[in-house]
Motif scaffolding. Structure first.
Motif, mmCIF file in Angstrom:
data_model
loop_
_atom_site.group_PDB
_atom_site.id
_atom_site.type_symbol
_atom_site.label_atom_id
_atom_site.label_comp_id
_atom_site.label_asym_id
_atom_site.label_seq_id
_atom_site.Cartn_x
_atom_site.Cartn_y
_atom_site.Cartn_z
ATOM 1 N N LYS A 365 -10.097 -6.436 6.632
ATOM 2 C CA LYS A 365 -8.658 -6.525 6.885
ATOM 3 C C LYS A 365 -7.968 -7.085 5.651
ATOM 4 C CE LYS A 365 -8.589 -7.141 11.900
ATOM 5 N NZ LYS A 365 -8.161 -8.019 13.003
ATOM 6 N N PHE A 366 -6.942 -6.374 5.225
ATOM 7 C CA PHE A 366 -6.157 -6.802 4.085
ATOM 8 C C PHE A 366 -4.769 -7.223 4.546
ATOM 9 C CE2 PHE A 366 -9.426 -4.266 2.128
ATOM 10 C CZ PHE A 366 -9.678 -4.922 0.938
ATOM 11 N N LYS A 367 -4.310 -8.328 3.998
ATOM 12 C CA LYS A 367 -2.959 -8.802 4.292
ATOM 13 C C LYS A 367 -2.072 -8.503 3.094
ATOM 14 C CE LYS A 367 -1.980 -13.275 4.388
ATOM 15 N NZ LYS A 367 -1.829 -14.665 4.863
ATOM 16 N N LEU A 368 -0.983 -7.776 3.339
ATOM 17 C CA LEU A 368 0.005 -7.471 2.313
ATOM 18 C C LEU A 368 1.217 -8.354 2.552
ATOM 19 C CD1 LEU A 368 -0.195 -3.567 2.436
ATOM 20 C CD2 LEU A 368 -1.597 -5.146 1.121
ATOM 21 N N THR A 369 1.548 -9.201 1.584
ATOM 22 C CA THR A 369 2.647 -10.160 1.724
ATOM 23 C C THR A 369 3.789 -9.773 0.805
ATOM 24 O OG1 THR A 369 1.100 -11.933 2.279
ATOM 25 C CG2 THR A 369 3.309 -12.577 1.585
ATOM 26 N N ASN A 370 4.963 -9.562 1.408
ATOM 27 C CA ASN A 370 6.165 -9.200 0.669
ATOM 28 C C ASN A 370 6.916 -10.481 0.306
ATOM 29 O OD1 ASN A 370 8.567 -8.235 -0.315
ATOM 30 N ND2 ASN A 370 9.156 -7.113 1.525
ATOM 31 N N ASN A 371 6.902 -10.825 -0.984
ATOM 32 C CA ASN A 371 7.559 -12.053 -1.445
ATOM 33 C C ASN A 371 9.004 -11.821 -1.877
ATOM 34 O OD1 ASN A 371 5.162 -13.760 -1.233
ATOM 35 N ND2 ASN A 371 4.359 -12.554 -2.946
ATOM 36 N N SER A 372 9.508 -10.615 -1.651
ATOM 37 C CA SER A 372 10.865 -10.296 -2.090
ATOM 38 C C SER A 372 11.844 -10.428 -0.927
ATOM 39 C CB SER A 372 10.900 -8.870 -2.654
ATOM 40 O OG SER A 372 10.825 -7.927 -1.606
ATOM 41 N N ILE A 378 4.591 0.162 2.261
ATOM 42 C CA ILE A 378 3.195 -0.277 2.305
ATOM 43 C C ILE A 378 2.359 0.677 1.455
ATOM 44 C CG2 ILE A 378 1.185 -0.574 3.791
ATOM 45 C CD1 ILE A 378 3.108 -1.379 6.020
ATOM 46 N N PRO A 379 1.753 0.197 0.377
ATOM 47 C CA PRO A 379 0.950 1.085 -0.479
ATOM 48 C C PRO A 379 -0.353 1.466 0.218
ATOM 49 C CG PRO A 379 0.774 -1.181 -1.249
ATOM 50 C CD PRO A 379 1.783 -1.183 -0.140
ATOM 51 N N ALA A 380 -0.724 2.739 0.113
ATOM 52 C CA ALA A 380 -1.969 3.228 0.720
ATOM 53 C C ALA A 380 -3.122 2.996 -0.244
ATOM 54 C CB ALA A 380 -1.840 4.703 1.069
ATOM 55 N N ILE A 381 -3.567 1.757 -0.303
ATOM 56 C CA ILE A 381 -4.648 1.376 -1.220
ATOM 57 C C ILE A 381 -5.959 1.992 -0.730
ATOM 58 C CG2 ILE A 381 -5.961 -0.558 -2.157
ATOM 59 C CD1 ILE A 381 -3.428 -2.263 -1.811
ATOM 60 N N PRO A 407 10.968 -8.313 4.445
ATOM 61 C CA PRO A 407 11.048 -9.397 3.450
ATOM 62 C C PRO A 407 10.408 -10.692 3.943
ATOM 63 C CG PRO A 407 13.145 -8.255 3.644
ATOM 64 C CD PRO A 407 12.292 -7.738 4.749
ATOM 65 N N ASN A 408 9.731 -11.365 3.022
ATOM 66 C CA ASN A 408 9.121 -12.676 3.271
ATOM 67 C C ASN A 408 8.229 -12.676 4.501
ATOM 68 O OD1 ASN A 408 10.523 -14.023 1.055
ATOM 69 N ND2 ASN A 408 12.369 -13.758 2.309
ATOM 70 N N ALA A 409 7.469 -11.606 4.653
ATOM 71 C CA ALA A 409 6.540 -11.492 5.779
ATOM 72 C C ALA A 409 5.283 -10.775 5.295
ATOM 73 C CB ALA A 409 7.186 -10.745 6.945
ATOM 74 N N SER A 410 4.289 -10.686 6.187
ATOM 75 C CA SER A 410 3.020 -10.048 5.855
ATOM 76 C C SER A 410 2.704 -8.958 6.869
ATOM 77 C CB SER A 410 1.886 -11.077 5.829
ATOM 78 O OG SER A 410 2.119 -12.083 4.873
ATOM 79 N N TYR A 411 1.809 -8.064 6.456
ATOM 80 C CA TYR A 411 1.376 -6.983 7.337
ATOM 81 C C TYR A 411 -0.128 -6.803 7.140
ATOM 82 C CZ TYR A 411 1.593 -2.592 9.936
ATOM 83 O OH TYR A 411 1.422 -1.617 10.886
ATOM 84 N N ILE A 412 -0.829 -6.425 8.223
ATOM 85 C CA ILE A 412 -2.276 -6.277 8.183
ATOM 86 C C ILE A 412 -2.651 -4.802 8.205
ATOM 87 C CG2 ILE A 412 -4.453 -6.800 9.343
ATOM 88 C CD1 ILE A 412 -3.051 -9.219 8.147
ATOM 89 N N VAL A 413 -3.564 -4.413 7.294
ATOM 90 C CA VAL A 413 -4.108 -3.055 7.261
ATOM 91 C C VAL A 413 -5.625 -3.153 7.326
ATOM 92 C CG1 VAL A 413 -4.250 -0.873 6.016
ATOM 93 C CG2 VAL A 413 -2.168 -2.243 5.866
ATOM 94 N N SER A 414 -6.236 -2.431 8.272
ATOM 95 C CA SER A 414 -7.685 -2.488 8.489
ATOM 96 C C SER A 414 -8.383 -1.276 7.887
ATOM 97 C CB SER A 414 -7.995 -2.556 9.988
ATOM 98 O OG SER A 414 -7.449 -3.716 10.571
ATOM 99 N N TYR A 415 -9.630 -1.489 7.473
ATOM 100 C CA TYR A 415 -10.470 -0.430 6.916
ATOM 101 C C TYR A 415 -11.852 -0.516 7.552
ATOM 102 C CZ TYR A 415 -7.032 0.038 3.118
ATOM 103 O OH TYR A 415 -5.886 0.232 2.395
ATOM 104 N N SER A 416 -12.495 0.643 7.685
ATOM 105 C CA SER A 416 -13.870 0.674 8.201
ATOM 106 C C SER A 416 -14.787 1.322 7.181
ATOM 107 C CB SER A 416 -13.932 1.448 9.520
ATOM 108 O OG SER A 416 -13.630 2.821 9.320
ATOM 109 N N TYR A 417 -16.065 0.940 7.222
ATOM 110 C CA TYR A 417 -17.077 1.442 6.292
ATOM 111 C C TYR A 417 -18.356 1.699 7.081
ATOM 112 C CZ TYR A 417 -13.852 -1.103 3.260
ATOM 113 O OH TYR A 417 -12.720 -1.600 2.665
#
Length: 583
Positions: A365-372, A378-381, A407-417
């Motif tokens: 799980k990756f957390k993307l935090t928008n500091n602006s 949301i970038p598709a990493i 703004p000033n919040a985070s979002y969670i993106v999950s990946y499986s392997y």
């Protein structure tokens, strides 16, 4: 791919200067000046006439079964202040057995040179000879046909170093100044380019179009003027074959002091492992046919050989630092894929067994935090796990996400392997990539790499960590209710204390909890899925969960397995076992 083997492999390289500083990961080199110090090797220049100087750019001596292709590319410079005609002299090469051959000029050779400028002249001929012969001399000869017998005057004769002669794609580069280890910077003075180049990543990609190795090279412009990256390519070499690569970016321009990346895509077979790379430059020769139609003969000349460590295309070659979960990942400073005001952090990484399927599943799980102060897409990493043995496992992103991070919040993106059952998770490395496209070519560009820790599993814990939630199970009971339909209806009652990270924006795309009921011999009886956000979600206090199980008999003992679950981009349902209730 070229699999022909030479009887005798000649050596090559036109002078190539090496940058003097040690190679660093691209995202660690913030100061341009720290990676652009060069020692430019001068290419010898010779006076042909009062106002024309020449340089030898490339020399070809490519012998096959019963023919030898001889070629040369000469750079001519007009030192005067007016337009000068290109001298109409014959270009000849002498072999070590004393035989001399006249090279034919390309049909597209320019006829004149502008003041204080230069042009390139291409020459070639094919001769029938079955033996290898070294090329020793190159000369310009003025032939006067107005007298009889014709008069020949040699205006310039240059001894040719064997290290300047390219003998085809199977040639070995042995010139010490042109042999680099992976990660060492280099320049291309033979192309008159002031740019500095550093190879930073090579990885294998498997797509619907086939298998390829992608070489990522950082380019630095140390000058005070805009510069265009010159035309060059990369060939991958194995013990017996050569694979030609092509540039993904057709044209790249750098402003003063700017750093950018270029990528070379090399189609290969699945099992191909390169031992080294050749930096090559293209040359071309045009011959006119009987009908006047021009035919192009192209070849590539080796300039630099880059030695690769074993398994470079699977293990990667950038040093991977140790990573602490929850901290921002150090991304490549030149990337334009992830905005600079967005932090990316890995907050969870688990590896669990899938006994029924015969493989292990890793969930990250990756957390993307928008500091602006504005929403950011949301970038598709793209992600990849690499084992300590060098095996790479591509990550599959969750099927859907929100469009932006507020703004000033985070979002969670999950990946499986999907990992082999033998993979314990020890010594794993995580690579992050941006997905790029240029025309019909798609490729990934490395953003970051790090050694990542796998979190231990405790399937008896009373607190379930499903980021951004911490779920404490205060009490649980399983009940079987006998229905009028003469079946038993199973329900699970949970007393929960749910805490969440208030900075994280939760939505319907978040992971859910799946409750699966198994009878006394381990057969699945029923299951249900509960949301952790939105309407119908689990909440603090008592929750009664219908397991959708209708059984004609009362089973004992029974068990309920609780999974975290989400759907990935391939439409697969991903499950991570959290805990088990047995009664």
């Amino acid at each position: 791919m070229n699999k022909k083997m030479k009887k005798s492999l000649a050596t090559i390289v036109l002078s190539a200067a090496l940058l003097t500083t040690a190679a660093m990961p691209a995202w660690a080199a913030e100061d341009v000046s720290s990676v652009i110090s060069t020692e430019t090797a001068a290419i010898p220049s010779y006076s042909l006439t009062n106002h024309v100087e020449v340089e030898i750019k490339s020399i070809l001596n490519d012998h096959e079964t019963d023919t030898t292709k001889l070629g040369a590319v000469i750079r001519v410079r007009n030192t005067s202040g007016k337009v000068t005609r290109v001298p109409d002299y014959e270009l000849r090469v002498r072999m070590n057995d004393g035989i001399e051959y006249t090279l034919q000029p390309s049909a597209k050779n320019p006829k004149s040179i502008q003041p204080k400028s230069q042009q390139e002249l291409s020459y070639m001929t094919t001769v029938e000879r079955t033996d290898d012969a070294e090329l020793t001399d190159l000369s310009f000869v003025d032939v006067d046909l107005e007298v009889y017998p014709k008069k020949e005057t040699t205006l310039l004769s240059v001894p040719v170093d064997a290290g300047l002669v390219w003998s085809g794609s199977d040639s070995e580069i042995t010139n010490s100044s042109a042999l680099l280890k992976w990660g060492e910077p280099f320049s291309l003075p033979s192309l008159h380019s002031p740019l500095g180049f550093t190879p930073v990543d090579i990885h294998k990609e498997i797509t619907a179009k086939g298998v390829s190795n992608v070489v990522q090279i950082q380019v630095v412009n140390p000058t005070k003027e805009r510069q265009t990256v010159p035309n060059f390519g990369i060939d991958g070499k194995t013990a017996s074959s050569v694979y030609s690569g092509s540039r993904a970016e057709a044209s790249v321009v750098l402003d003063p002091g700017e750093k950018k990346y270029i990528h070379v895509v090399i189609p290969t077979d699945l099992e191909t492992e390169f031992s080294s790379l050749n930096v090559v430059t293209p040359e071309s020769f045009f011959a006119a046919g009987p009908d006047g139609k021009l035919f192009e003969d192209t070849y590539r000349v080796g300039r630099i050989n880059i030695l690769l460590p074993a398994g470079a295309a699977t293990q990667g070659v950038i040093p991977a630092p140790d990573y602490t979960l929850g901290t921002p990942v150090k991304l490549d400073s030149t990337n334009k894929f992830v905005p600079s005001n967005v932090d990316v952090s890995l907050v969870e990484l688990h590896v669990t067994n899938n006994d029924d399927d015969g493989f292990n599943t890793a969930v990250a799980k990756f957390k993307l935090t928008n500091n602006s102060d504005r929403p950011i897409p949301i970038p598709a990493i793209a992600t990849e796990l690499v084992s300590k043995d060098g095996y790479a496992y591509g990550g599959r992103r969750q099927a859907s996400t929100a469009l932006t991070v507020v703004p000033n919040a985070s979002y969670i993106v999950s990946y499986s392997y999907a990992l082999p059952s033998s993979e314990t998770g020890e010594g794993l490395k995580m690579n992050l990539y941006s997905q790029q496209a240029s025309g019909d070519t798609t490729y990934r560009s490395l953003l970051a790499t790090a050694k990542v820790p796998v979190q231990p599993n405790d399937f008896t814990a009373k607190t379930l960590n499903v980021y951004p939630y911490e779920i404490t199970i205060k009490n649980w009971t399983i009940s079987a209710i006998y229905m009028a339909t003469l079946t038993y209806d199973y329900k699970l009652k949970l007393d929960l204390d749910i805490k969440s990270d208030k900075q994280v924006t939760a939505d319907k795309y978040n992971s859910k909890l799946s409750f699966e009921l198994f009878d006394n011999i381990g057969n699945p009886v029923g299951k249900t899925t509960s949301d952790l956000s939105g309407e119908g979600r689990l909440y603090n206090g008592t929750n009664t969960i219908d397991l959708n199980a209708r059984s004609g008999q009362l089973d004992y003992p029974i068990q309920i397995k609780v999974y975290e679950t989400f759907t990935n981009e391939m439409g697969e349902t991903v499950k991570r076992l959290l805990t088990t209730f047995k009664q």
